[in-house]
Design a protein around this motif. Structure first.
Motif, PDB file in Angstrom:
ATOM      1  N   ALA A   1      37.794  22.695  42.277  1.00 49.11           N
ATOM      2  CA  ALA A   1      38.546  23.205  44.245  1.00 49.11           C
ATOM      3  C   ALA A   1      40.205  23.277  43.602  1.00 49.11           C
ATOM      4  O   ALA A   1      41.157  23.026  42.618  1.00 49.11           O
ATOM      5  N   LEU A   2      40.929  24.625  43.949  1.00 49.32           N
ATOM      6  CA  LEU A   2      41.788  25.277  44.101  1.00 49.32           C
ATOM      7  C   LEU A   2      42.496  25.561  44.859  1.00 49.32           C
ATOM      8  O   LEU A   2      42.071  26.185  46.027  1.00 49.32           O
ATOM      9  N   PRO A   3      43.802  25.592  45.071  1.00 44.79           N
ATOM     10  CA  PRO A   3      44.356  25.768  45.976  1.00 44.79           C
ATOM     11  C   PRO A   3      44.622  27.982  45.783  1.00 44.79           C
ATOM     12  O   PRO A   3      44.501  28.138  45.431  1.00 44.79           O
ATOM     13  N   LEU A   4      45.120  28.097  47.227  1.00 45.05           N
ATOM     14  CA  LEU A   4      44.929  29.730  47.903  1.00 45.05           C
ATOM     15  C   LEU A   4      45.703  30.222  46.316  1.00 45.05           C
ATOM     16  O   LEU A   4      45.371  31.032  45.664  1.00 45.05           O
ATOM     17  N   GLU A   5      46.906  29.658  45.760  1.00 39.73           N
ATOM     18  CA  GLU A   5      47.682  30.335  44.028  1.00 39.73           C
ATOM     19  C   GLU A   5      47.368  30.024  43.435  1.00 39.73           C
ATOM     20  O   GLU A   5      46.787  31.073  42.407  1.00 39.73           O
ATOM     21  N   GLY A   6      46.684  28.626  43.771  1.00 35.03           N
ATOM     22  CA  GLY A   6      45.519  28.412  42.092  1.00 35.03           C
ATOM     23  C   GLY A   6      44.528  29.303  41.962  1.00 35.03           C
ATOM     24  O   GLY A   6      44.172  30.122  41.008  1.00 35.03           O
ATOM     25  N   LEU A   7      44.217  29.817  42.754  1.00 37.09           N
ATOM     26  CA  LEU A   7      42.403  30.416  42.871  1.00 37.09           C
ATOM     27  C   LEU A   7      42.868  32.585  42.354  1.00 37.09           C
ATOM     28  O   LEU A   7      41.914  32.851  41.917  1.00 37.09           O
ATOM     29  N   GLN A   8      43.922  32.597  42.891  1.00 38.35           N
ATOM     30  CA  GLN A   8      44.427  34.176  42.778  1.00 38.35           C
ATOM     31  C   GLN A   8      45.101  33.945  40.648  1.00 38.35           C
ATOM     32  O   GLN A   8      44.400  35.018  39.843  1.00 38.35           O
ATOM     33  N   THR A   9      45.561  32.141  40.403  1.00 37.18           N
ATOM     34  CA  THR A   9      45.921  32.513  38.899  1.00 37.18           C
ATOM     35  C   THR A   9      44.476  32.940  38.057  1.00 37.18           C
ATOM     36  O   THR A   9      44.146  32.949  37.503  1.00 37.18           O
ATOM     37  N   TYR A  10      43.767  31.945  38.661  1.00 39.27           N
ATOM     38  CA  TYR A  10      42.706  31.946  37.735  1.00 39.27           C
ATOM     39  C   TYR A  10      41.387  33.427  38.217  1.00 39.27           C
ATOM     40  O   TYR A  10      41.668  33.881  37.137  1.00 39.27           O
ATOM     41  N   GLN A  11      41.939  33.740  38.797  1.00 44.78           N
ATOM     42  CA  GLN A  11      41.279  35.558  39.137  1.00 44.78           C
ATOM     43  C   GLN A  11      42.526  36.714  38.205  1.00 44.78           C
ATOM     44  O   GLN A  11      40.942  37.432  37.504  1.00 44.78           O
ATOM     45  N   ASP A  12      43.468  36.404  37.786  1.00 42.87           N
ATOM     46  CA  ASP A  12      44.240  37.224  37.470  1.00 42.87           C
ATOM     47  C   ASP A  12      43.835  36.927  35.824  1.00 42.87           C
ATOM     48  O   ASP A  12      43.775  37.950  35.231  1.00 42.87           O
ATOM     49  N   MET A  13      43.354  35.518  35.527  1.00 45.15           N
ATOM     50  CA  MET A  13      43.318  34.978  34.239  1.00 45.15           C
ATOM     51  C   MET A  13      41.566  35.989  33.976  1.00 45.15           C
ATOM     52  O   MET A  13      41.332  36.006  32.903  1.00 45.15           O
ATOM     53  N   LEU A  14      40.674  35.858  34.819  1.00 45.93           N
ATOM     54  CA  LEU A  14      39.071  36.823  34.511  1.00 45.93           C
ATOM     55  C   LEU A  14      39.670  37.319  34.023  1.00 45.93           C
ATOM     56  O   LEU A  14      38.801  38.046  33.526  1.00 45.93           O
ATOM     57  N   ASP A  15      40.184  38.536  35.309  1.00 49.49           N
ATOM     58  CA  ASP A  15      40.528  39.735  34.831  1.00 49.49           C
ATOM     59  C   ASP A  15      41.025  39.956  33.610  1.00 49.49           C
ATOM     60  O   ASP A  15      40.888  41.320  33.436  1.00 49.49           O
ATOM     61  N   ALA A  16      42.005  38.858  33.264  1.00 46.19           N
ATOM     62  CA  ALA A  16      42.619  39.175  31.472  1.00 46.19           C
ATOM     63  C   ALA A  16      41.690  39.516  30.748  1.00 46.19           C
ATOM     64  O   ALA A  16      41.419  40.260  30.203  1.00 46.19           O
ATOM     65  N   LEU A  17      41.090  37.941  31.155  1.00 48.04           N
ATOM     66  CA  LEU A  17      40.129  38.027  29.753  1.00 48.04           C
ATOM     67  C   LEU A  17      38.215  38.908  29.901  1.00 48.04           C
ATOM     68  O   LEU A  17      38.355  39.354  28.883  1.00 48.04           O
ATOM     69  N   GLY A  18      38.677  38.949  30.955  1.00 53.53           N
ATOM     70  CA  GLY A  18      37.664  40.502  30.843  1.00 53.53           C
ATOM     71  C   GLY A  18      37.466  41.655  30.380  1.00 53.53           C
ATOM     72  O   GLY A  18      36.915  42.455  29.867  1.00 53.53           O
TER      73      GLY A  18
END
Length: 382
Positions: free
Chosen positions: A295-312
């Motif tokens: 579970a992540l707060p909103l800002e953490g959620l965006q950080t996670y999505q940014d990580m996925l975009d970069a690794l993808g």
């Protein structure tokens, strides 16, 4: 008198033409191409190691009815190594059935350095007759009898190295034990110097004289940890000498499974570091299947999505199962500003925290998408 000493390469389970249904079109094309390119790496390995022969223990092809181009492609790769003799047998994916792959290849004609052993009779592996291959290929996809049974009585000249070449299972590897079952002590029974097996996709030593080479190009996320992606160089100093077997990596791709529980920025950073360091020099040859929870707060959620975009973009493939749930408190809701968006976020946040699980999941997913949309709009604001 024959002075018997032999060095050869043992490989199997090329499965040319294999379909990777989980991959996008570009990735699938690259994976299929490498199943051909690895043949050249095996040939160069044989040359570099001073081997004169390569034994391929079945499943050269993945399907019984490949298109003509796929049928010819591995043969043309082997043709490029005229100094090496390639010995092939049929496996369960490409059995020697009437009108099948092997009849088609016979009609086309094989290069002089490629020999398909289809009748079960022993044949010299090299021009000097130092070693003889005793084949045990399959004439159907599944057989109830041991495909190596006739090796016991196979006649070869005295004093030569006897190399069995077969496709099947010496024990249960997760399939039907009654199909293509090979006696685990076949090498001893048949007086074999070495028994080269195919079927299992990871490198496996059954005993001193019995080995699975595994597929030379890993083909699934369950193969990365069991030695797939290799070919074996086999040294035999004589018919009765213990084989010296060395495994050499020839595969291009690294397949990796991972799991992560994410609760904050530190977990996200650690996960990204871990995945980027699978192969820090060439991330483009790494395929990852990631399972995520937390579970992540909103800002953490965006950080996670940014990580996925970069690794993808960095990895050859990033496949993700699951996702972190969203924890939204009053401070998080302030990120939505005021007005209708804030009202919608507040309602979704309330519904995500109460009610039946299905409704909570729907509300959580909607809030997550709304948060990412709002963050994206802010990020695009000049």
């Amino acid at each position: 008198m024959i002075i018997a000493a032999m060095r050869f390469v043992h490989t199997s389970d090329w499965q040319v033409g294999k379909v990777f249904r989980f991959a996008d079109d570009d990735t699938q094309s690259v994976l299929q191409d490498q199943r051909l390119e690895v043949i050249g790496r095996i040939g160069r390995l044989a040359r570099d190691q001073g081997a004169s022969a390569i034994v391929v223990a079945g499943d050269i092809y993945d399907h019984e009815i490949p298109v003509d181009r796929t049928l010819r492609q591995p043969i043309e790769r082997m043709r490029q190594f005229p100094d090496l003799c390639w010995h092939l047998i049929a496996g369960n994916h490409d059995p020697n059935v009437p009108g099948g792959i092997w009849d088609r290849l016979h009609a086309i004609g094989l290069p002089d350095n490629v020999r398909a052993h289809l009748d079960g009779g022993p044949a010299a592996m090299d021009p000097h007759g130092t070693a003889w291959v005793i084949p045990g290929g399959l004439k159907r996809r599944h057989v109830a009898t041991d495909p190596t049974a006739e090796m016991d009585s196979a006649e070869t000249p005295p004093g030569v190295i006897r190399v069995g070449l077969a496709h099947g299972s010496v024990r249960d590897f997760g399939g039907d034990e009654a199909q293509n079952r090979i006696a685990i002590d076949r090498a001893r029974r048949a007086g074999l110097s070495y028994l080269a097996l195919g079927d299992w996709h990871g490198t496996q030593c059954i005993d001193d004289r019995t080995w699975y080479s595994g597929t030379p190009e890993i083909d699934g996320f369950d193969r990365g940890g069991d030695g797939g992606g290799h070919a074996l160089v086999v040294d035999l100093a004589g018919p009765n000498a213990r084989p010296e077997v060395t495994s050499h990596r020839v595969g291009r791709f690294v397949w990796h499974r991972d799991t992560a529980t994410l609760t904050g920025a530190q977990d996200i950073t650690a996960l990204e570091h871990r995945l980027r360091n699978i192969d820090p020099q060439e991330a483009g040859r790494v395929l990852v299947w990631l399972s995520v929870r937390g579970a992540l707060p909103l800002e953490g959620l965006q950080t996670y999505q940014d990580m996925l975009d970069a690794l993808g973009s960095a990895l050859r493939l990033l496949r993700v199962d699951g996702e972190p749930t969203l924890l939204a408190d009053a401070d998080d809701l302030d990120l939505f500003g005021t007005g209708a968006v804030r009202t919608a976020a507040t309602i979704l946040s309330e519904r995500a925290g109460q009610g039946d699980p299905a409704q909570r999941d729907i509300a959580t997913a909607a809030l997550r998408r709304l948060a990412l949309m709002v963050h994206g709009q802010k990020g695009n604001t000049p």
